[in-house]
Scaffold this motif. Structure first.
Motif, short mmCIF file in Angstrom:
data_model
loop_
_atom_site.label_atom_id
_atom_site.label_comp_id
_atom_site.label_asym_id
_atom_site.label_seq_id
_atom_site.Cartn_x
_atom_site.Cartn_y
_atom_site.Cartn_z
N THR A 7 0.82 -1.21 0.00
CA THR A 7 0.00 0.00 0.00
C THR A 7 0.86 1.26 0.00
O THR A 7 0.56 2.24 -0.72
N ILE A 8 1.93 1.26 0.78
CA ILE A 8 2.81 2.44 0.84
C ILE A 8 3.48 2.68 -0.51
O ILE A 8 3.49 3.81 -1.04
N SER A 66 0.97 3.87 -3.14
CA SER A 66 0.59 5.28 -2.97
C SER A 66 1.69 6.21 -3.48
O SER A 66 1.42 7.23 -4.13
N TYR A 83 1.62 6.18 -7.25
CA TYR A 83 0.47 6.93 -7.76
C TYR A 83 0.75 8.42 -7.75
O TYR A 83 0.31 9.16 -8.65
N LEU A 84 1.51 8.89 -6.75
CA LEU A 84 1.85 10.30 -6.68
C LEU A 84 2.97 10.67 -7.65
O LEU A 84 3.00 11.79 -8.18
N SER A 135 -4.99 4.96 -10.58
CA SER A 135 -5.62 4.98 -9.26
C SER A 135 -4.73 4.20 -8.30
O SER A 135 -3.83 3.45 -8.71
N ILE A 136 -5.01 4.36 -7.00
CA ILE A 136 -4.23 3.62 -6.00
C ILE A 136 -4.49 2.11 -6.08
O ILE A 136 -3.54 1.33 -5.98
#
Length: 309
Positions: free
Chosen positions: A169-170, A173, A176-177, A187-188
């Motif tokens: 998840t980290i 994210s 994604y940025l 999308s995430i």
């Protein structure tokens, strides 16, 4: 399958049929089981070949005839099974009874629901009967050992998977940025898909980072994947080894030297030879005591006659 739960219905014919269908200790019963497994494999093969468009166009009608033939055969076989049992409904509620019923339903359902016949691949589950035919039920104990080891190591594995999910998840994210939407990181959740594929070193290549920072993170994710992919395997293997040792070795220490690695059926210590069961006497000492009691003592009278003066 435990056939001790099922009993044949009254009648010589039903008892004979029961012995052929539900037992495997006679040549005729083994032949029936082997023929049944062969028919199951053949019916699954027909369904697999029917899914090939070229073969379906050329031999579709023949495939359907074969499929109906196998369905009628298995329907008759199930009916005979129920006929020879004392309590047929008891069998239908069992594991193999449910599988036997599901195996014939798809073709009959195809009369109402088009395409349902493709579900007949579930017939492959009926080949589990080969365990009984080939006398492989003794390996069920080893299977239970593996399942038990998996259950006992479930907490460690769950903690490991939770940690992996947090890392995924980290990293997702961050990607994604960092990465533009044109690279596929729209999308995430999509980025999480990429992170899982990258962490497991699969690398489909459908989503690829294009920025230098994103590529650097990808390298880090892949290296982490190589370093942690063996963790659950190691945890599970250690638990299996621990289970094998617990099943084979006793934890009782030797009263003489303290050695605690003895097999469960061992009677004497491997190191010093001390009797391990402290609740019962050592048979060697008891034997020595009996031998000592039978030997004549020095004070006991002898049979030698004293000479006359």
């Amino acid at each position: 399958m435990n056939h001790d739960r099922f009993k044949p219905a009254a009648g010589d014919l039903r008892t004979r049929v029961f012995q052929i269908i539900f037992e495997s200790d006679t040549p005729l019963a083994k032949g029936f089981d082997i023929a049944l497994i062969g028919a199951i494999l053949a019916s699954v093969l027909v369904v697999m070949l029917e899914s090939v468009p070229q073969l379906e166009d050329a031999h579709g009608e023949g495939f359907r005839l074969f499929e109906w033939g196998f369905t009628l055969l298995f329907t008759a076989e199930l009916a005979i099974r129920l006929y020879c049992l004392e309590r047929p409904w008891h069998y239908l509620k069992s594991f193999y009874g449910v599988i036997d019923l599901i195996a014939i339903l798809p073709t009959w359902l195809a009369l109402v629901v088009p395409g349902a016949q493709s579900l007949v691949v579930v017939r492959l589950l009926r080949t589990l009967r080969i365990f009984r035919v080939l006398r492989l039920m003794e390996f069920v104990g080893e299977g239970r050992l593996l399942i038990g080891a998996l259950v006992r190591s479930s907490h460690q594995i769950f903690l490991f998977l939770f940690t992996v999910f947090m890392l995924v998840t980290i990293f997702a994210s961050l990607m994604y940025l960092i990465e533009p939407a044109e690279a596929g990181f729209t999308s995430i959740p999509t980025a999480i898909y990429w992170a899982v594929v990258t962490l497991t070193t699969v690398g489909y290549g459908d989503i690829t980072p294009v920025t230098p920072l994103g590529q650097a993170i990808s390298v880090m994710v892949m290296l982490i994947g190589y370093s942690i992919i063996a963790v659950p395997t190691g945890v599970f293997s250690a638990e299996v080894i621990r289970s094998i040792r617990a099943d084979r070795y006793s934890e009782e220490a030797c009263p003489g030297c303290g050695h605690d690695r003895h097999e469960k059926n061992a009677r004497y210590c491997l190191k010093c030879g001390t009797w391990l069961d402290e609740e019962t006497p050592d048979p060697r000492e008891a034997s020595n005591d009996r031998s000592s009691s039978n030997e004549p003592s020095d004070d006991s009278p002898t049979d030698e006659k004293t000479p006359r003066e």
